[in-house]
Design an enzyme around this catalytic site. Structure first.
Site, PDB file in Angstrom:
ATOM      1  N   GLY A   8      45.022  30.213  46.391  1.00 39.19           N
ATOM      2  CA  GLY A   8      43.796  30.810  45.725  1.00 39.19           C
ATOM      3  C   GLY A   8      44.397  31.755  44.577  1.00 39.19           C
ATOM      4  O   GLY A   8      44.871  32.762  44.622  1.00 39.19           O
ATOM      5  N   ARG A  81      32.116  36.789  48.008  1.00 40.48           N
ATOM      6  CA  ARG A  81      30.583  37.057  48.285  1.00 40.48           C
ATOM      7  C   ARG A  81      30.001  37.531  47.177  1.00 40.48           C
ATOM      8  O   ARG A  81      30.529  38.199  46.220  1.00 40.48           O
ATOM      9  CB  ARG A  81      30.937  38.408  49.465  1.00 40.48           C
ATOM     10  CG  ARG A  81      29.675  38.682  50.236  1.00 40.48           C
ATOM     11  CD  ARG A  81      30.181  39.599  51.383  1.00 40.48           C
ATOM     12  NE  ARG A  81      30.833  40.648  51.109  1.00 40.48           N
ATOM     13  CZ  ARG A  81      30.306  41.963  51.450  1.00 40.48           C
ATOM     14  NH1 ARG A  81      29.067  42.118  51.987  1.00 40.48           N
ATOM     15  NH2 ARG A  81      30.839  43.081  51.130  1.00 40.48           N
ATOM     16  N   ASN A 119      37.674  36.048  53.462  1.00 42.05           N
ATOM     17  CA  ASN A 119      36.494  36.574  54.316  1.00 42.05           C
ATOM     18  C   ASN A 119      35.807  35.339  54.945  1.00 42.05           C
ATOM     19  O   ASN A 119      35.472  34.076  54.386  1.00 42.05           O
ATOM     20  CB  ASN A 119      35.451  37.433  53.612  1.00 42.05           C
ATOM     21  CG  ASN A 119      36.025  38.889  53.465  1.00 42.05           C
ATOM     22  OD1 ASN A 119      36.398  39.479  54.402  1.00 42.05           O
ATOM     23  ND2 ASN A 119      35.833  39.383  51.966  1.00 42.05           N
ATOM     24  N   HIS A 174      36.601  43.879  59.582  1.00 46.64           N
ATOM     25  CA  HIS A 174      36.348  44.335  58.245  1.00 46.64           C
ATOM     26  C   HIS A 174      34.681  43.852  57.894  1.00 46.64           C
ATOM     27  O   HIS A 174      34.318  42.695  57.282  1.00 46.64           O
ATOM     28  CB  HIS A 174      37.228  43.483  57.452  1.00 46.64           C
ATOM     29  CG  HIS A 174      37.166  43.466  55.903  1.00 46.64           C
ATOM     30  ND1 HIS A 174      37.339  44.670  55.420  1.00 46.64           N
ATOM     31  CD2 HIS A 174      37.030  42.684  54.925  1.00 46.64           C
ATOM     32  CE1 HIS A 174      37.227  44.650  54.253  1.00 46.64           C
ATOM     33  NE2 HIS A 174      37.235  43.478  53.718  1.00 46.64           N
TER      34      HIS A 174
HETATM   35  N1  NAD Z   1      40.060  40.857  52.882  1.00 47.52           N
HETATM   36  C1  NAD Z   1      39.635  41.781  51.864  1.00 47.52           C
HETATM   37  O1  NAD Z   1      39.728  42.643  51.947  1.00 47.52           O
HETATM   38  C2  NAD Z   1      39.242  40.914  50.704  1.00 47.52           C
HETATM   39  C3  NAD Z   1      39.185  41.541  49.249  1.00 47.52           C
HETATM   40  C4  NAD Z   1      38.732  40.876  48.472  1.00 47.52           C
HETATM   41  C5  NAD Z   1      38.452  39.542  48.683  1.00 47.52           C
HETATM   42  N2  NAD Z   1      38.434  38.856  49.729  1.00 47.52           N
HETATM   43  C6  NAD Z   1      38.022  37.385  49.974  1.00 47.52           C
HETATM   44  O2  NAD Z   1      39.121  36.712  49.323  1.00 47.52           O
HETATM   45  C7  NAD Z   1      38.563  35.538  48.877  1.00 47.52           C
HETATM   46  C8  NAD Z   1      38.650  35.438  47.323  1.00 47.52           C
HETATM   47  O3  NAD Z   1      37.969  36.368  46.564  1.00 47.52           O
HETATM   48  P1  NAD Z   1      38.294  36.306  45.081  1.00 47.52           P
HETATM   49  O4  NAD Z   1      37.432  37.443  44.483  1.00 47.52           O
HETATM   50  O5  NAD Z   1      39.674  36.268  44.714  1.00 47.52           O
HETATM   51  O6  NAD Z   1      37.377  35.072  44.701  1.00 47.52           O
HETATM   52  P2  NAD Z   1      37.804  33.925  43.552  1.00 47.52           P
HETATM   53  O7  NAD Z   1      36.341  33.139  43.408  1.00 47.52           O
HETATM   54  O8  NAD Z   1      38.074  34.728  42.238  1.00 47.52           O
HETATM   55  O9  NAD Z   1      38.934  33.145  43.783  1.00 47.52           O
HETATM   56  C9  NAD Z   1      38.939  32.292  44.879  1.00 47.52           C
HETATM   57  C10 NAD Z   1      39.741  31.160  44.409  1.00 47.52           C
HETATM   58  O10 NAD Z   1      40.119  30.227  45.652  1.00 47.52           O
HETATM   59  C11 NAD Z   1      40.208  28.938  44.994  1.00 47.52           C
HETATM   60  N3  NAD Z   1      39.820  27.849  45.935  1.00 47.52           N
HETATM   61  C12 NAD Z   1      38.710  27.306  46.402  1.00 47.52           C
HETATM   62  N4  NAD Z   1      39.075  26.607  47.218  1.00 47.52           N
HETATM   63  C13 NAD Z   1      40.291  26.260  47.225  1.00 47.52           C
HETATM   64  C14 NAD Z   1      41.385  25.416  47.929  1.00 47.52           C
HETATM   65  N5  NAD Z   1      40.743  24.525  48.883  1.00 47.52           N
HETATM   66  N6  NAD Z   1      42.492  25.478  47.744  1.00 47.52           N
HETATM   67  C15 NAD Z   1      43.007  26.515  47.016  1.00 47.52           C
HETATM   68  N7  NAD Z   1      42.196  27.293  46.247  1.00 47.52           N
HETATM   69  C16 NAD Z   1      40.899  27.262  46.459  1.00 47.52           C
HETATM   70  C17 NAD Z   1      38.911  28.929  43.872  1.00 47.52           C
HETATM   71  O11 NAD Z   1      39.005  27.793  42.991  1.00 47.52           O
HETATM   72  C18 NAD Z   1      39.344  30.205  43.353  1.00 47.52           C
HETATM   73  O12 NAD Z   1      40.137  30.197  42.041  1.00 47.52           O
HETATM   74  C19 NAD Z   1      36.988  35.524  49.123  1.00 47.52           C
HETATM   75  O13 NAD Z   1      36.693  34.983  50.528  1.00 47.52           O
HETATM   76  C20 NAD Z   1      36.745  37.073  49.276  1.00 47.52           C
HETATM   77  O14 NAD Z   1      35.521  37.470  49.969  1.00 47.52           O
HETATM   78  C21 NAD Z   1      38.798  39.649  50.774  1.00 47.52           C
END
Ligand code: NAD
Length: 311
Positions: A8, A81, A119, A174
């Site tokens: 990702g 989200r 998440n 979380h």
């Molecule tokens: N645990 C935490 O504290 C925390 C904090 C921030 C974000 N998150 C979570 O992390 C995730 C990503 O957030 P983000 O802001 O980077 O989102 P984002 O949309 O910027 O990035 C997500 C990426 O995942 C890629 N993706 C989708 N399906 C895929 C697959 N099958 N294989 C590989 N890549 C794939 C998308 O193309 C995208 O580039 C979300 O679920 C978000 O809720 C969790």
């Protein structure tokens, strides 16, 4: 050189690569489904290395084969989200994405330690452990480092004391029922309960619980990524440098805090083998009740997952 693969390459994944490259901890691989995007971000970052003076190889790809022999796999692939959307709404979509990321990367890196961010965090970490069948030492969810850092930042803003003097411990799932521990959290050894007036402390606790939502509402599209990815980099550093660092993380519960068969945010000690130890605080009745409430909410999402996916 160690190797870290980030699945990702969106906001959180790419920013994690940025923080990690700054630390010159490992060569990096960015994997994403979008063609050209991970390659472009990796090349852009590689071109920054001469400027910051770090010898880090950064590769972007759509092919899991490039992740071969990684020491750490960081999973941030998924849907972020959106305003008004709960973390649990993301369950089905992200379960499919994370399940594939975990099983594909394990084929190429059977000895890797997994750090999960996608998440709903606790449940995605649970899914990763079940699908990879790895021991609990090697699957860790990132939530507590971030939630505690948010609380530390708010305490610093309120008290005017350096963030370095402020230690906070946010346990539990979380989500909005996370448990910021005010008795154990402290400024230079003085409990927050003694340092700050009750109303100020309560406001900090509430702001911490809603910290993710506050940023989502401000950004309008997407969610927080600077602090979450910095949290991830700190965890990876603690592992690769075998630091024995104690930080709150989501870990598989095997009886600790009276919980079993679920991921939950607790203080863990991180070293080269991953989770070395889980620390159990002596909680008072109110703290225990708050943790139980949070655990019930996490368990609900785990159960929802079990209805959607065969584990
Ligand atoms: N645990 C935490 O504290 C925390 C904090 C921030 C974000 N998150 C979570 O992390 C995730 C990503 O957030 P983000 O802001 O980077 O989102 P984002 O949309 O910027 O990035 C997500 C990426 O995942 C890629 N993706 C989708 N399906 C895929 C697959 N099958 N294989 C590989 N890549 C794939 C998308 O193309 C995208 O580039 C979300 O679920 C978000 O809720 C969790």
């Amino acid at each position: 050189m160690n190797k870290i693969s980030i699945i990702g390459a969106g906001m959180t994944g790419a920013t994690a690569a940025h923080w990690l490259a700054e630390r010159e901890l490992a060569d990096l691989v960015l994997v994403d489904v979008v063609e050209g995007m991970p390659q472009g971000k990796a090349l852009d970052m590689a071109e920054a290395m001469p400027i910051i003076g770090k010898d880090v190889e950064i590769v972007g790809t759509n092919d899991y084969a490039a992740t071969k022999n990684s020491d750490i796999i960081i999973i941030t692939a998924g849907i972020a989200r959106k305003p008004g959307m709960s973390r649990d709404d993301l369950l089905k979509t992200n379960a499919d994405i994370v399940g594939k990321a975990a099983t594909e990367t394990l084929k190429y890196s059977p000895d890797a330690i997994f750090i999960v961010l996608t998440n709903p965090l606790d449940t995605m970490a649970y899914l990763t452990m079940r699908m990879t069948k790895l021991p609990r030492e090697r699957v860790i969810g990132q939530a507590g480092v971030l939630d505690s850092a948010r609380m530390r930042a708010f305490v610093a803003m309120e008290s005017g004391v350096s963030v370095e003097n402020i230690q906070c411990y946010v346990l539990g799932g979380h989500g909005d029922k996370m448990v910021p521990l005010t008795r154990q959290s402290n400024i230079a050894g003085i409990s927050l309960k003694d340092y700050l007036p009750a109303d100020k402390l309560e406001a900090i606790v509430n702001r911490t619980r809603k910290g993710g939502g506050e940023i989502v509402n401000l950004l309008k599209t997407g969610s927080a990524y600077y602090a979450p990815s910095a949290a991830c980099a700190q965890m990876a550093e603690a592992i690769l440098k075998d630091k024995h660092l104690i930080v709150p993380c989501a870990a598989h519960m095997e009886g600790e805090y009276g919980l079993k068969d679920m991921f939950f945010g607790v203080p863990v000690q991180l070293g080269r083998k991953g989770i070395e130890r889980i620390i159990e605080y002596k909680l008072d009745a109110d703290e225990k009740a708050a943790l139980d409430k949070s655990a019930a909410s996490v368990k609900e999402t785990h159960d929802a997952l079990k209805n959607l996916v065969t584990l």
